[in-house]
Design an enzyme around this catalytic site. Structure first.
Site, PDB file in Angstrom:
ATOM      1  CG  ASN A   1      -6.415  -1.188   1.425  1.00  0.00           C
ATOM      2  OD1 ASN A   1      -5.797  -0.784   0.446  1.00  0.00           O
ATOM      3  ND2 ASN A   1      -5.813  -1.580   2.526  1.00  0.00           N
TER       4      ASN A   1
ATOM      5  CG  HIS B   1      -3.136   3.357   1.661  1.00  0.00           C
ATOM      6  ND1 HIS B   1      -3.744   2.877   0.518  1.00  0.00           N
ATOM      7  CD2 HIS B   1      -3.167   2.336   2.563  1.00  0.00           C
ATOM      8  CE1 HIS B   1      -4.112   1.621   0.722  1.00  0.00           C
ATOM      9  NE2 HIS B   1      -3.782   1.279   1.951  1.00  0.00           N
TER      10      HIS B   1
ATOM     11  CB  CYS C   1      -0.954   0.002   1.179  1.00  0.00           C
ATOM     12  SG  CYS C   1      -2.068  -1.383   1.108  1.00  0.00           S
TER      13      CYS C   1
HETATM   14  N1  ACO Z   1     -17.625  -8.611  10.517  1.00  0.00           N
HETATM   15  C1  ACO Z   1     -17.994  -8.820  11.787  1.00  0.00           C
HETATM   16  N2  ACO Z   1     -17.123  -9.088  12.771  1.00  0.00           N
HETATM   17  C2  ACO Z   1     -15.815  -9.163  12.442  1.00  0.00           C
HETATM   18  C3  ACO Z   1     -15.370  -8.965  11.123  1.00  0.00           C
HETATM   19  C4  ACO Z   1     -16.326  -8.682  10.160  1.00  0.00           C
HETATM   20  N3  ACO Z   1     -16.002  -8.481   8.863  1.00  0.00           N
HETATM   21  N4  ACO Z   1     -14.028  -9.083  11.101  1.00  0.00           N
HETATM   22  C5  ACO Z   1     -13.640  -9.365  12.342  1.00  0.00           C
HETATM   23  N5  ACO Z   1     -14.717  -9.406  13.175  1.00  0.00           N
HETATM   24  C6  ACO Z   1     -14.752  -9.653  14.606  1.00  0.00           C
HETATM   25  C7  ACO Z   1     -13.544 -10.466  15.048  1.00  0.00           C
HETATM   26  O1  ACO Z   1     -13.844 -11.853  14.953  1.00  0.00           O
HETATM   27  C8  ACO Z   1     -13.410 -10.013  16.483  1.00  0.00           C
HETATM   28  O2  ACO Z   1     -14.383 -10.683  17.259  1.00  0.00           O
HETATM   29  P1  ACO Z   1     -14.038 -11.165  18.770  1.00  0.00           P
HETATM   30  O3  ACO Z   1     -13.710  -9.909  19.519  1.00  0.00           O
HETATM   31  O4  ACO Z   1     -15.291 -11.842  19.187  1.00  0.00           O
HETATM   32  O5  ACO Z   1     -12.852 -12.061  18.615  1.00  0.00           O
HETATM   33  C9  ACO Z   1     -13.797  -8.569  16.407  1.00  0.00           C
HETATM   34  O6  ACO Z   1     -14.607  -8.403  15.255  1.00  0.00           O
HETATM   35  C10 ACO Z   1     -12.577  -7.659  16.283  1.00  0.00           C
HETATM   36  O7  ACO Z   1     -13.080  -6.406  16.377  1.00  0.00           O
HETATM   37  P2  ACO Z   1     -12.171  -5.175  16.725  1.00  0.00           P
HETATM   38  O8  ACO Z   1     -11.033  -5.557  17.619  1.00  0.00           O
HETATM   39  O9  ACO Z   1     -13.067  -4.103  17.218  1.00  0.00           O
HETATM   40  O10 ACO Z   1     -11.585  -4.814  15.319  1.00  0.00           O
HETATM   41  P3  ACO Z   1     -10.754  -3.554  15.026  1.00  0.00           P
HETATM   42  O11 ACO Z   1     -11.353  -2.365  15.651  1.00  0.00           O
HETATM   43  O12 ACO Z   1      -9.309  -3.855  15.287  1.00  0.00           O
HETATM   44  O13 ACO Z   1     -10.947  -3.389  13.482  1.00  0.00           O
HETATM   45  C11 ACO Z   1      -9.768  -3.646  11.438  1.00  0.00           C
HETATM   46  C12 ACO Z   1     -10.425  -4.363  12.636  1.00  0.00           C
HETATM   47  C13 ACO Z   1     -10.839  -2.875  10.696  1.00  0.00           C
HETATM   48  C14 ACO Z   1      -9.177  -4.705  10.512  1.00  0.00           C
HETATM   49  C15 ACO Z   1      -8.672  -2.677  11.939  1.00  0.00           C
HETATM   50  O14 ACO Z   1      -7.809  -3.357  12.807  1.00  0.00           O
HETATM   51  C16 ACO Z   1      -7.875  -2.085  10.826  1.00  0.00           C
HETATM   52  O15 ACO Z   1      -8.382  -1.340  10.014  1.00  0.00           O
HETATM   53  N6  ACO Z   1      -6.553  -2.337  10.770  1.00  0.00           N
HETATM   54  C17 ACO Z   1      -5.693  -1.806   9.738  1.00  0.00           C
HETATM   55  C18 ACO Z   1      -5.749  -2.733   8.601  1.00  0.00           C
HETATM   56  C19 ACO Z   1      -5.154  -2.132   7.375  1.00  0.00           C
HETATM   57  O16 ACO Z   1      -5.204  -0.952   7.156  1.00  0.00           O
HETATM   58  N7  ACO Z   1      -4.650  -3.004   6.541  1.00  0.00           N
HETATM   59  C20 ACO Z   1      -4.255  -2.639   5.249  1.00  0.00           C
HETATM   60  C21 ACO Z   1      -2.830  -2.471   5.129  1.00  0.00           C
HETATM   61  S1  ACO Z   1      -2.601  -2.097   3.518  1.00  0.00           S
HETATM   62  C22 ACO Z   1      -1.690  -3.216   2.619  1.00  0.00           C
HETATM   63  O17 ACO Z   1      -0.501  -3.119   2.577  1.00  0.00           O
HETATM   64  C23 ACO Z   1      -2.406  -4.273   1.824  1.00  0.00           C
END
Ligand code: ACO
Length: 323
Positions: free
Chosen positions: A280, A250, A112
């Site tokens: 993304n 990004h 990214c």
């Molecule tokens: N729908 C419903 N529930 C979900 C989903 C979903 N799609 N995905 C995960 N959950 C659940 C998990 O199972 C977990 O449940 P649990 O607590 O019972 O175990 C819970 O949701 C996790 O929730 P949060 O901890 O509140 O999640 P968070 O606030 O960390 O958000 C996210 C997750 C959106 C992925 C965030 O961490 C994020 O945006 N991180 C950055 C990711 C990113 O930008 N990556 C791209 C890099 S770019 C590249 O180089 C390709």
């Protein structure tokens, strides 16, 4: 200053739109969860197009808009983490398909941060004998997504974007940059592991196309490192956050962008987003947003803009550009 001018910008996304609600028909998720955590409402997903198809369309648009022929290009660089092949590169396929007979072409892999790293490398080439080149970010991330893994499947989309850059004697171009790589944190985001089962290998390595991500770690990395690289770039040219007209970041997550705006004490409207429509798109995202902002006049000549990318590698990078 590395002088160049952005002659044209362009982008393309596949026609097929997949909304959060559609994902929820075959995955345990909801529009409420996805939108509140990421700001994403929909993404565009390919039906038949490949990464090189999307990149070629962008290249053709750029040439048509600038009224140039392909043989007037000196180079083509494509930032991508989802090429069609390991070889030829996407850039080489584009070069062949548009008939850019005088251009050399290669891909740059920085996930990214791909658009920012690629634009930085292009600016170095334009400081030498090369007059004109294409910088493209192109991704088909949907082929790297495990559609049974809701923690990554909801985040990504497909698309491509690019800019046509040209040498200039005007005072426009790259004022400052800060590029950082943290290879020791690479396990937090991986995709596309290659198979190795050769006759001599001890432990066979199986292929694994899919994304594996520690979302929390990447989130923390982005909210720490993007402000750090932006500050470092600004400081090298004695500018402050107030001197930047528009921040083109990004588009991974609207919450990450809001947190960075807050860290800089800048109004959120200086940090436009379109992640709601595209998800993304990795190396394509900054160029898609830049093209939309140029089309609506939000970004225009005379401004100072900041571009910043972050992601797999882990990588981060910021460019300060005088338009
Ligand atoms: N729908 C419903 N529930 C979900 C989903 C979903 N799609 N995905 C995960 N959950 C659940 C998990 O199972 C977990 O449940 P649990 O607590 O019972 O175990 C819970 O949701 C996790 O929730 P949060 O901890 O509140 O999640 P968070 O606030 O960390 O958000 C996210 C997750 C959106 C992925 C965030 O961490 C994020 O945006 N991180 C950055 C990711 C990113 O930008 N990556 C791209 C890099 S770019 C590249 O180089 C390709």
């Amino acid at each position: 200053m590395e002088r160049f001018t952005i002659v044209e910008s362009a982008h393309v996304v596949p026609e097929r739109v997949v909304t959060n609600d559609e994902l929820a028909t075959f995955m345990d998720t909801s529009d409420e969860w996805i939108h509140s955590r990421t700001g994403i409402h929909q993404r565009h997903i390919v039906s038949n197009e490949s990464t090189s198809d999307l990149a070629t369309t962008v290249a053709e648009k750029l040439l048509a808009q600038a009224n140039l022929s392909a043989n007037q290009l000196d180079f083509i660089i494509v930032g991508t983490m989802s090429p069609d092949y390991l070889t030829p590169s996407v850039a080489q396929q584009v070069q062949g398909r548009i008939g850019a007979t005088n251009a050399f072409a290669f891909d740059l892999s920085a996930a990214c941060s791909g658009f920012v790293y690629t634009l930085s490398m292009a600016s170095k080439l334009l400081a030498t004998k090369y007059q004109r080149g294409l910088v493209i970010g192109a991704e088909v991330l949907s082929k790297l997504v495990d559609w049974k893994d809701r923690s990554t499947a909801v985040l990504f989309g497909d698309g491509a974007s690019g800019v046509l850059l040209q040498q200039t004697v005007e005072d426009t171009g790259l004022l400052a940059e800060a590029l950082k790589t943290y290879g020791d944190q690479s396990e937090f985001l991986t995709a596309g592991r290659q198979r190795n089962s050769n006759h001599f290998v001890g432990d066979i390595v199986a292929a694994d196309p899919y994304f594996h991500m520690n979302g929390r770690e990447v989130y923390n990395f982005a909210t720490r490192q993007v402000p750090a690289v932006l500050s470092q770039a600004l400081e090298t040219v004695q500018l402050t956050a107030n001197d930047i007209d528009v921040y083109v970041l990004h588009q991974a997550n609207a919450r990450i962008i809001a947190s960075i705006a807050k860290r800089f004490g800048q109004p959120i409207d200086k940090f436009p987003t379109n992640v709601v429509n595209y998800g993304n798109t990795s190396a394509a995202s900054i160029g898609i947003l830049l093209d939309e902002l140029r089309a609506t006049g939000v970004v225009h000549q005379g401004q100072k803009i900041a571009l910043a990318g972050f992601g797999g590698g882990l990588t981060a990078g910021a460019l300060i550009i005088q338009l």
